[in-house]
Design a protein around this motif. Structure first.
Motif, PDB file in Angstrom:
ATOM      1  N   GLY A 127     -15.163  13.647 -12.954  1.00 41.53           N
ATOM      2  CA  GLY A 127     -14.199  14.712 -12.681  1.00 41.53           C
ATOM      3  C   GLY A 127     -13.860  14.954 -11.230  1.00 41.53           C
ATOM      4  N   ARG A 128     -14.405  14.156 -10.298  1.00 34.16           N
ATOM      5  CA  ARG A 128     -14.117  14.380  -8.878  1.00 34.16           C
ATOM      6  C   ARG A 128     -13.667  13.081  -8.187  1.00 34.16           C
ATOM      7  NH1 ARG A 128     -15.517  18.727  -5.989  1.00 34.16           N
ATOM      8  NH2 ARG A 128     -13.851  17.867  -4.716  1.00 34.16           N
ATOM      9  N   VAL A 129     -12.668  12.439  -8.779  1.00 31.11           N
ATOM     10  CA  VAL A 129     -12.226  11.170  -8.185  1.00 31.11           C
ATOM     11  C   VAL A 129     -11.388  11.380  -6.922  1.00 31.11           C
ATOM     12  CG1 VAL A 129     -12.360   9.938 -10.373  1.00 31.11           C
ATOM     13  CG2 VAL A 129     -10.182  10.957  -9.659  1.00 31.11           C
ATOM     14  N   ASP A 130     -11.194  12.660  -6.550  1.00 38.17           N
ATOM     15  CA  ASP A 130     -10.551  12.937  -5.260  1.00 38.17           C
ATOM     16  C   ASP A 130     -11.500  12.647  -4.107  1.00 38.17           C
ATOM     17  OD1 ASP A 130     -11.984  15.160  -6.457  1.00 38.17           O
ATOM     18  OD2 ASP A 130     -11.427  16.317  -4.680  1.00 38.17           O
ATOM     19  N   ILE A 131     -12.776  12.497  -4.417  1.00 38.58           N
ATOM     20  CA  ILE A 131     -13.762  12.152  -3.384  1.00 38.58           C
ATOM     21  C   ILE A 131     -13.891  10.629  -3.359  1.00 38.58           C
ATOM     22  CG2 ILE A 131     -16.148  12.474  -2.609  1.00 38.58           C
ATOM     23  CD1 ILE A 131     -16.234  14.982  -4.417  1.00 38.58           C
ATOM     24  N   LYS A 132     -13.842  10.048  -2.162  1.00 41.84           N
ATOM     25  CA  LYS A 132     -13.836   8.574  -2.089  1.00 41.84           C
ATOM     26  C   LYS A 132     -15.276   8.056  -2.074  1.00 41.84           C
ATOM     27  CE  LYS A 132     -11.087   4.897   0.034  1.00 41.84           C
ATOM     28  NZ  LYS A 132     -10.610   4.326  -1.225  1.00 41.84           N
ATOM     29  N   THR A 133     -15.916   8.093  -3.261  1.00 42.37           N
ATOM     30  CA  THR A 133     -17.304   7.631  -3.335  1.00 42.37           C
ATOM     31  C   THR A 133     -17.346   6.146  -3.694  1.00 42.37           C
ATOM     32  OG1 THR A 133     -17.780   7.843  -5.685  1.00 42.37           O
ATOM     33  CG2 THR A 133     -17.863   9.865  -4.388  1.00 42.37           C
ATOM     34  N   VAL A 134     -18.497   5.538  -3.447  1.00 44.11           N
ATOM     35  CA  VAL A 134     -18.672   4.128  -3.813  1.00 44.11           C
ATOM     36  C   VAL A 134     -19.018   3.985  -5.291  1.00 44.11           C
ATOM     37  CG1 VAL A 134     -19.305   3.368  -1.502  1.00 44.11           C
ATOM     38  CG2 VAL A 134     -21.107   4.134  -3.081  1.00 44.11           C
ATOM     39  N   SER A 135     -19.008   5.082  -6.021  1.00 37.41           N
ATOM     40  CA  SER A 135     -19.266   5.050  -7.464  1.00 37.41           C
ATOM     41  C   SER A 135     -17.997   4.574  -8.165  1.00 37.41           C
ATOM     42  CB  SER A 135     -19.654   6.466  -7.895  1.00 37.41           C
ATOM     43  OG  SER A 135     -19.773   6.519  -9.276  1.00 37.41           O
ATOM     44  N   LEU A 136     -17.811   3.261  -8.215  1.00 40.19           N
ATOM     45  CA  LEU A 136     -16.520   2.693  -8.627  1.00 40.19           C
ATOM     46  C   LEU A 136     -16.605   1.814  -9.870  1.00 40.19           C
ATOM     47  CD1 LEU A 136     -15.088   1.744  -5.083  1.00 40.19           C
ATOM     48  CD2 LEU A 136     -14.268   3.556  -6.593  1.00 40.19           C
TER      49      LEU A 136
ATOM     50  N   GLY B 290      16.963   8.096  -9.508  1.00 43.97           N
ATOM     51  CA  GLY B 290      16.555   7.480  -8.235  1.00 43.97           C
ATOM     52  C   GLY B 290      15.508   8.279  -7.474  1.00 43.97           C
ATOM     53  N   ARG B 291      14.906   9.290  -8.153  1.00 40.78           N
ATOM     54  CA  ARG B 291      13.834  10.046  -7.491  1.00 40.78           C
ATOM     55  C   ARG B 291      12.513   9.339  -7.711  1.00 40.78           C
ATOM     56  NH1 ARG B 291      15.881  15.536 -10.146  1.00 40.78           N
ATOM     57  NH2 ARG B 291      15.248  14.313 -11.929  1.00 40.78           N
ATOM     58  N   VAL B 292      11.655   9.367  -6.689  1.00 42.68           N
ATOM     59  CA  VAL B 292      10.324   8.776  -6.903  1.00 42.68           C
ATOM     60  C   VAL B 292       9.382   9.867  -7.401  1.00 42.68           C
ATOM     61  CG1 VAL B 292      10.530   6.824  -5.315  1.00 42.68           C
ATOM     62  CG2 VAL B 292       9.662   8.982  -4.467  1.00 42.68           C
ATOM     63  N   VAL B 293       8.572   9.481  -8.372  1.00 43.72           N
ATOM     64  CA  VAL B 293       7.693  10.434  -9.050  1.00 43.72           C
ATOM     65  C   VAL B 293       6.257   9.947  -8.920  1.00 43.72           C
ATOM     66  CG1 VAL B 293       7.183  11.556 -11.263  1.00 43.72           C
ATOM     67  CG2 VAL B 293       9.548  10.875 -10.726  1.00 43.72           C
ATOM     68  N   THR B 294       5.386  10.841  -8.503  1.00 50.10           N
ATOM     69  CA  THR B 294       3.960  10.505  -8.447  1.00 50.10           C
ATOM     70  C   THR B 294       3.156  11.747  -8.787  1.00 50.10           C
ATOM     71  OG1 THR B 294       2.307   9.249  -7.189  1.00 50.10           O
ATOM     72  CG2 THR B 294       3.509  10.957  -5.964  1.00 50.10           C
ATOM     73  N   ARG B 295       1.973  11.532  -9.321  1.00 51.59           N
ATOM     74  CA  ARG B 295       1.153  12.665  -9.786  1.00 51.59           C
ATOM     75  C   ARG B 295       0.734  13.546  -8.609  1.00 51.59           C
ATOM     76  NH1 ARG B 295      -2.104  12.807 -14.876  1.00 51.59           N
ATOM     77  NH2 ARG B 295      -3.664  14.426 -14.608  1.00 51.59           N
ATOM     78  N   PRO B 296       0.763  14.864  -8.779  1.00 49.64           N
ATOM     79  CA  PRO B 296       0.357  15.733  -7.666  1.00 49.64           C
ATOM     80  C   PRO B 296      -1.132  15.593  -7.370  1.00 49.64           C
ATOM     81  CG  PRO B 296       0.898  17.039  -9.619  1.00 49.64           C
ATOM     82  CD  PRO B 296       1.154  15.606  -9.979  1.00 49.64           C
ATOM     83  N   LEU B 297      -1.518  15.958  -6.154  1.00 46.66           N
ATOM     84  CA  LEU B 297      -2.929  15.889  -5.768  1.00 46.66           C
ATOM     85  C   LEU B 297      -3.745  16.887  -6.601  1.00 46.66           C
ATOM     86  CD1 LEU B 297      -2.779  15.641  -1.864  1.00 46.66           C
ATOM     87  CD2 LEU B 297      -2.886  13.795  -3.566  1.00 46.66           C
ATOM     88  N   SER B 298      -4.910  16.454  -7.011  1.00 39.68           N
ATOM     89  CA  SER B 298      -5.848  17.299  -7.756  1.00 39.68           C
ATOM     90  C   SER B 298      -7.174  16.553  -7.743  1.00 39.68           C
ATOM     91  CB  SER B 298      -5.376  17.477  -9.207  1.00 39.68           C
ATOM     92  OG  SER B 298      -5.562  16.260  -9.917  1.00 39.68           O
ATOM     93  N   ASN B 299      -8.135  17.052  -8.525  1.00 42.34           N
ATOM     94  CA  ASN B 299      -9.406  16.311  -8.604  1.00 42.34           C
ATOM     95  C   ASN B 299      -9.284  15.068  -9.479  1.00 42.34           C
ATOM     96  OD1 ASN B 299      -9.027  17.777 -10.906  1.00 42.34           O
ATOM     97  ND2 ASN B 299     -11.170  18.362 -11.153  1.00 42.34           N
TER      98      ASN B 299
ATOM     99  N   ILE C 163      -7.003  12.488  -8.968  1.00 40.35           N
ATOM    100  CA  ILE C 163      -6.573  11.267  -8.255  1.00 40.35           C
ATOM    101  C   ILE C 163      -7.144  11.287  -6.838  1.00 40.35           C
ATOM    102  CG2 ILE C 163      -4.408  11.046  -9.549  1.00 40.35           C
ATOM    103  CD1 ILE C 163      -2.932  11.898  -6.912  1.00 40.35           C
ATOM    104  N   LEU C 164      -7.202  10.100  -6.253  1.00 38.75           N
ATOM    105  CA  LEU C 164      -7.582  10.023  -4.847  1.00 38.75           C
ATOM    106  C   LEU C 164      -6.364  10.392  -3.994  1.00 38.75           C
ATOM    107  CD1 LEU C 164     -10.038   8.993  -3.053  1.00 38.75           C
ATOM    108  CD2 LEU C 164      -8.536   7.068  -2.577  1.00 38.75           C
ATOM    109  N   PRO C 165      -6.554  11.259  -3.002  1.00 40.81           N
ATOM    110  CA  PRO C 165      -5.421  11.546  -2.109  1.00 40.81           C
ATOM    111  C   PRO C 165      -5.176  10.352  -1.185  1.00 40.81           C
ATOM    112  CG  PRO C 165      -7.383  12.766  -1.399  1.00 40.81           C
ATOM    113  CD  PRO C 165      -7.770  12.006  -2.637  1.00 40.81           C
ATOM    114  N   GLY C 166      -4.350   9.421  -1.643  1.00 41.31           N
ATOM    115  CA  GLY C 166      -4.140   8.170  -0.909  1.00 41.31           C
ATOM    116  C   GLY C 166      -3.475   8.417   0.440  1.00 41.31           C
ATOM    117  N   ILE C 167      -3.955   7.716   1.437  1.00 39.97           N
ATOM    118  CA  ILE C 167      -3.355   7.822   2.770  1.00 39.97           C
ATOM    119  C   ILE C 167      -1.980   7.143   2.746  1.00 39.97           C
ATOM    120  CG2 ILE C 167      -3.665   7.232   5.219  1.00 39.97           C
ATOM    121  CD1 ILE C 167      -5.755   9.271   4.041  1.00 39.97           C
ATOM    122  N   THR C 168      -1.864   6.051   2.011  1.00 37.63           N
ATOM    123  CA  THR C 168      -0.568   5.362   1.899  1.00 37.63           C
ATOM    124  C   THR C 168       0.409   6.234   1.104  1.00 37.63           C
ATOM    125  OG1 THR C 168      -1.964   3.412   1.653  1.00 37.63           O
ATOM    126  CG2 THR C 168       0.411   3.060   1.518  1.00 37.63           C
TER     127      THR C 168
END
Ligand code: PDD
Length: 289
Positions: free
Chosen positions: A143-152, A194-203, A205-210
């Motif tokens: 439930g906390r994939v917003d944290i960039k852990t090595v648990s992959l 033509g709008r780009v759609v992506t899931r909002p930040l939450s726990n 998804i990872l908040p991608g830098i890209t």
């Protein structure tokens, strides 16, 4: 030239680099990491990566192993010692080493810090990038994939399932049929307007830098960004789809499972965003004189 890794205060040959079998990173996946793009020997979007690392440490009750400035110095040294011009630098911080016990005491632990770097070629231009196939996989992560852990492990299983089907990535799908992200990248579609759609930040998804960078570039290029969840069915009927990450940049998706997206070729919105991203990193590579 042989590769060099930083491990707990020393630069050692990559194949001699070691941490203890009692390292909590090894035993409990009790560690966090960052992968940062290197272009022309310089790190791209470093501030974002450092901020995310600091946040990951905080969220997991891990102390900063040293100042962020000192960590940046190690990353720069690792890039230099491996003579990486274009590529990536990997930084991992584990909680520390102690006899196996689920309970940790930060006061008795010395965090381990590992850094490696390797060269990876950059795409020459947006038109040189082909579309890829992705498959859908259930999102079985914690439930906390917003944290960039090595648990992959769930990510590794999903990406391996994709590779076995000749696909580049997996779109991870939650219990309600919505795409969260990919196993190692963020997922996007382009709607009929033509709008780009992506899931909002939450726990979830990872908040991608890209992801963050692409949102800024889209706005600069007059492309509207909508942050909302989208279903797998919507993705399959989208005009375009793509994914983003430090190592994939903006990657056109032209097939999801057995469904061809658009006309089966990278779409114009995706190519515009990829072009903008490549320009952005090239400007950093060749600073204005
Ligand atoms: N992966 N989502 C997941 C699950 C990721 O692992 C990654 C990055 C991303 C994209 O984040 P960014 O844009 O900050 O790279 C999204 C890295 C590259 C990896 O694990 O190798």
């Amino acid at each position: 030239m042989s590769r060099v890794a930083y491990v707990n205060g020393r630069y050692v040959p990559h194949n001699k680099a070691q941490v203890s079998i009692d390292d909590r990173g090894h035993v409990f996946a009790d560690g966090v990491y960052e992968v940062t793009l290197v272009v022309g020997g310089r790190m791209i979007d470093l501030e974002g990566h450092v901020a995310r690392l600091e946040r990951s440490l905080r969220e997991l009750d891990m102390p900063q192993p040293m100042s962020s400035r000192a960590l940046i110095h190690i990353m720069n040294q690792t890039i230099k010692r491996n003579r990486v011009k274009d590529g990536m630098v990997y930084l991992q911080v584990n909680r520390g080493t102690a006899p196996r016990n689920h309970v940790y005491d930060n006061d008795d632990l010395q965090p381990s810090v590992v850094c490696t770097a390797k060269s990876v070629p950059l795409p020459s231009d947006a038109d040189a990038v082909d579309g890829v196939k992705v498959i859908s996989q259930p999102d079985i992560r914690w439930g906390r994939v917003d944290i960039k852990t090595v648990s992959l492990l769930p990510n590794a299983l999903a990406k391996t399932a994709a590779a076995k089907e000749g696909a580049y990535e997996a779109f991870l799908v939650d219990d309600d049929g919505y795409v969260t992200e990919c196993s190692a990248s963020n997922a996007w579609i382009v709607d009929k307007d033509g709008r780009v759609v992506t899931r909002p930040l939450s726990n979830e998804i990872l908040p991608g830098i890209t992801r963050d960078r692409v949102i800024k570039l889209a706005e600069e290029n007059g492309i509207e960004v909508v942050e909302r969840p989208f279903t797998l069915a919507e993705a399959k009927s989208a005009r375009e789809a793509f994914l983003t990450s430090t190592t994939s940049f903006v990657k056109p998706v032209t097939q999801i499972d057995d469904v061809t997206i658009g006309n089966g070729h990278p779409g114009t919105v995706t190519r515009t965003l990829l072009g903008a991203y490549l320009n952005f990193i090239r400007e950093i590579r060749q600073p204005a004189t």
